[in-house]
Design a protein around this motif. Sequence first.
Motif, mmCIF file in Angstrom:
data_model
loop_
_atom_site.group_PDB
_atom_site.id
_atom_site.type_symbol
_atom_site.label_atom_id
_atom_site.label_comp_id
_atom_site.label_asym_id
_atom_site.label_seq_id
_atom_site.Cartn_x
_atom_site.Cartn_y
_atom_site.Cartn_z
ATOM 1 N N GLN A 254 0.823 -1.209 0.000
ATOM 2 C CA GLN A 254 0.000 0.000 0.000
ATOM 3 C C GLN A 254 0.859 1.262 0.000
ATOM 4 O O GLN A 254 0.558 2.251 0.665
ATOM 5 N N GLY A 255 1.969 1.195 -0.739
ATOM 6 C CA GLY A 255 2.841 2.345 -0.899
ATOM 7 C C GLY A 255 3.790 2.594 0.248
ATOM 8 O O GLY A 255 4.529 3.577 0.234
ATOM 9 N N VAL A 256 3.813 1.701 1.244
ATOM 10 C CA VAL A 256 4.703 1.864 2.397
ATOM 11 C C VAL A 256 5.746 0.752 2.371
ATOM 12 O O VAL A 256 5.402 -0.433 2.417
ATOM 13 N N MET A 257 7.015 1.134 2.301
ATOM 14 C CA MET A 257 8.116 0.183 2.278
ATOM 15 C C MET A 257 8.719 0.095 3.672
ATOM 16 O O MET A 257 9.315 1.049 4.169
ATOM 17 N N ARG A 258 8.533 -1.043 4.356
ATOM 18 C CA ARG A 258 9.092 -1.200 5.694
ATOM 19 C C ARG A 258 9.156 -2.682 6.045
ATOM 20 O O ARG A 258 8.577 -3.532 5.364
ATOM 21 N N ALA A 259 9.870 -2.969 7.128
ATOM 22 C CA ALA A 259 9.926 -4.341 7.636
ATOM 23 C C ALA A 259 8.624 -4.665 8.347
ATOM 24 O O ALA A 259 8.011 -3.798 8.983
ATOM 25 N N ARG A 260 8.218 -5.926 8.257
ATOM 26 C CA ARG A 260 6.957 -6.377 8.856
ATOM 27 C C ARG A 260 7.203 -7.690 9.593
ATOM 28 O O ARG A 260 7.013 -8.779 9.040
ATOM 29 N N PRO A 261 7.649 -7.606 10.853
ATOM 30 C CA PRO A 261 8.064 -8.822 11.573
ATOM 31 C C PRO A 261 6.979 -9.887 11.669
ATOM 32 O O PRO A 261 7.262 -11.068 11.465
ATOM 33 N N PHE A 262 5.747 -9.486 11.994
ATOM 34 C CA PHE A 262 4.693 -10.490 12.132
ATOM 35 C C PHE A 262 4.417 -11.168 10.795
ATOM 36 O O PHE A 262 4.415 -12.397 10.683
ATOM 37 N N GLU A 263 4.161 -10.380 9.772
ATOM 38 C CA GLU A 263 3.769 -10.936 8.477
ATOM 39 C C GLU A 263 4.885 -11.771 7.859
ATOM 40 O O GLU A 263 4.634 -12.869 7.330
ATOM 41 N N GLN A 264 6.123 -11.265 7.915
ATOM 42 C CA GLN A 264 7.226 -12.000 7.307
ATOM 43 C C GLN A 264 7.476 -13.325 8.034
ATOM 44 O O GLN A 264 7.719 -14.354 7.410
ATOM 45 N N THR A 265 7.405 -13.302 9.354
ATOM 46 C CA THR A 265 7.602 -14.538 10.116
ATOM 47 C C THR A 265 6.461 -15.506 9.885
ATOM 48 O O THR A 265 6.678 -16.715 9.723
ATOM 49 N N PHE A 266 5.234 -15.008 9.875
ATOM 50 C CA PHE A 266 4.065 -15.873 9.697
ATOM 51 C C PHE A 266 4.135 -16.609 8.363
ATOM 52 O O PHE A 266 3.934 -17.831 8.298
ATOM 53 N N LEU A 267 4.422 -15.882 7.294
ATOM 54 C CA LEU A 267 4.442 -16.502 5.971
ATOM 55 C C LEU A 267 5.628 -17.449 5.822
ATOM 56 O O LEU A 267 5.489 -18.543 5.259
ATOM 57 N N SER A 268 6.793 -17.041 6.317
ATOM 58 C CA SER A 268 7.964 -17.912 6.224
ATOM 59 C C SER A 268 7.732 -19.217 6.973
ATOM 60 O O SER A 268 7.998 -20.307 6.452
ATOM 61 N N ALA A 269 7.216 -19.123 8.209
ATOM 62 C CA ALA A 269 6.968 -20.332 8.997
ATOM 63 C C ALA A 269 5.940 -21.221 8.331
ATOM 64 O O ALA A 269 6.052 -22.457 8.361
ATOM 65 N N SER A 270 4.930 -20.627 7.712
ATOM 66 C CA SER A 270 3.892 -21.444 7.069
ATOM 67 C C SER A 270 4.468 -22.250 5.912
ATOM 68 O O SER A 270 4.045 -23.389 5.665
ATOM 69 N N TRP A 271 5.441 -21.672 5.186
ATOM 70 C CA TRP A 271 6.072 -22.444 4.099
ATOM 71 C C TRP A 271 6.810 -23.648 4.668
ATOM 72 O O TRP A 271 6.675 -24.766 4.154
ATOM 73 N N TRP A 272 7.587 -23.447 5.719
ATOM 74 C CA TRP A 272 8.330 -24.561 6.313
ATOM 75 C C TRP A 272 7.388 -25.637 6.828
ATOM 76 O O TRP A 272 7.655 -26.832 6.667
ATOM 77 N N LEU A 273 6.290 -25.230 7.436
ATOM 78 C CA LEU A 273 5.371 -26.200 8.014
ATOM 79 C C LEU A 273 4.504 -26.871 6.954
ATOM 80 O O LEU A 273 3.750 -27.791 7.267
ATOM 81 N N ASN A 274 4.604 -26.415 5.710
ATOM 82 C CA ASN A 274 3.920 -27.086 4.604
ATOM 83 C C ASN A 274 4.835 -28.037 3.845
ATOM 84 O O ASN A 274 4.440 -28.584 2.812
ATOM 85 N N LEU A 275 6.049 -28.245 4.350
ATOM 86 C CA LEU A 275 6.921 -29.247 3.751
ATOM 87 C C LEU A 275 6.480 -30.633 4.190
ATOM 88 O O LEU A 275 5.878 -30.803 5.247
#
Length: 679
Positions: A254-275
């Motif tokens: 939405q036009g804002v460039m920043r780090a997003r700890p919750f979202e980045q961790t949530f999505l990364s962990a979900s990929w690992w747990l889908n292995l």
Amino acid sequence: MKQPLHMREVFLLLISAVLLFASCGKKEAPPVSSRELRAARVGSFAEIPPVPGIDWPLELTVVPARLGADAGHLARAWSSVAEKVGLEVAAPARGWSGAVQRDSSGRPVFAGENPLPLPDSLLAVATAAQVTRYPDADAFVLDSPVFSALAGYSREFRALIRDWKNPADSTGAWWHVACFKQQLLVRWLRQAAAQIRTSASSDSAGILLRATDPLSAAGENVIVPGYAAASAASLDGFVAALPVPDEARRWNYQGVMRARPFEQTFLSASWWLNLPGSASVWLELPALSEKDFWHAATALLMQPAAKNFLPFRLTGNRLSPQWGVFSFLAKQLASHPARLVEYPWPRSGVLISDTYMWMRGAPWRCDLESLTQLALPLLNHGVPVELVPIERLQEPHFLDRYQVLLTSFEGYRPASGSFQRPLERWLRSRGGILIFYLGVTGPFDEVNAWWSKDFDRPHEPLFQRLGIGLYPESGLHKIGRGIVYAEVSSPRELAPMPNSGDIIWNTFLGILDFLQPDSAREKARPAIAIQRGPYYLVWNPEELAKRHNYALDGNWLDVLAPNFPLVADPEIPPGEAGIFVNLDSLSADTAFVCAASAPVASFARDSLGIAFELRWATSLPVQAVVRLPHRPADVTARSTGGEELPLEQNWDGAFQLLRLRFLPAANRTRIRIHFRHPS
């Protein structure tokens, strides 16, 4: 004409030959199950406090393969953990004399102060050779090398690949080289694992791979083994190096460039747990500030399949206080299934492929927003969307768990067409919903891949198979029992728009309402709120047009606040996470540890009272809040040797809560509480 071997190469080949000769005739160990791996014990570490989520004491040895600054940092970080949990580290070799990765100018590609090694057979031998220094290890963690997008020009690399062409000359050459980079990483993994199996003194030693997920790797313009490692021989599990959300790893939304700890961790962990075999995935929390730590930790604890956790960096030589509380929660929540509080949204996923890494760093544009723009609107409105490896779709019945999938081939091109048949079957027979953004065309559509013989873009054979036309109009298309929503717009081009999240969210919500109207969906508050037994975990996003505090009614214990205060009608402001215990939901006869700054083990209850252990080695006071059915008559804290420890206690009769505070014993402290029964 072959180049003559240098003396250094002859020397390395001789080392390889000696190691291979030494392993001849040794029977290869059978694969170790994750259950056997977690049950392993080392007698000399019997008194070492556990890291919750893992059945410690379990000795791990990290074998870094990057042989650079990253590997040295990893070794130092894990060494500090070793002082507390018996983790040994195979130090990286001093100065790598083998082949390194080079860019188009012939210069080495660096990670920190040292060049990245070429993941060839010599590196596999050098990696495996380190295990002989650690004969008592129960498991070895291979720290995966990475392949830079800038690399691929060295003489040694070109000698390994067939039909090498300058990657920057065409998308076809770039695709071909990137594909081979990943194949080389997987081959390194297989060779290193096979060498370790024959070199380790214990036939039952486990082998785990420490690596990042494809989306995080794509964000750093590197290639990692990715999903392809899931099929590698002799692996017993993974250590998921979760991303460090910082200024170097920002997402545009939405036009804002920043780090997003919750979202980045949530999505990364979900990929690992889908292995496949996700029970053998150990999630490694990165080094974060206290606020970001709890954002990331809450994202992990919301994952129903997350069971095993590891700390990465410590405060000084001690496990941080935040890790103590997190360790307590990880163990407590494991026995409670997760339930969405606000609304039972359909299980949803965003498809991703390893090929996302192949296209990043190229001279041709490939943005992360082509994927993140599809996931973030759902997360920010309370839908716990997952990253789904497209490579796993062909596994029988894997797709049955999902009701909605979103994707766009704008940011990746599937490596093969094997996903098409199971996706069609899921739509026609299972009634799935596929939301597909065609996006903009790109140069990678022209690579010589599985679709290029008869089609211009990789979505075309899928759409032809589904019978909706190669370029259908935007809208709903009935496919058997299922629905395809085709959208011509580009997620990448939507990302800079201030209202882009609402555009995709309204599409998602509109499709659900069209298929099955439900007024409760409109009333659901835009936050992820998950109940696990008496615990409520809340993430209240801040990137919404209308932002409100997320309010809970009643009496609660705030687990993330210092001293675990009792709060009435708590509110979680936008951009914050919260974890609370619902005291009003507990029956009068309940006896359990509500909150603690150390993990709880060996909890037992009898007619006289309760007893449990708090396992932690720290010089800081440990606090615990215990719910009891009666006022305690007697409370004691003892070390494993039986020594009684000074103990502060406070009884809250209104909520039947006992607060404890004490300096723990060296390893673990035994708490015994006798009830005072009412006369």
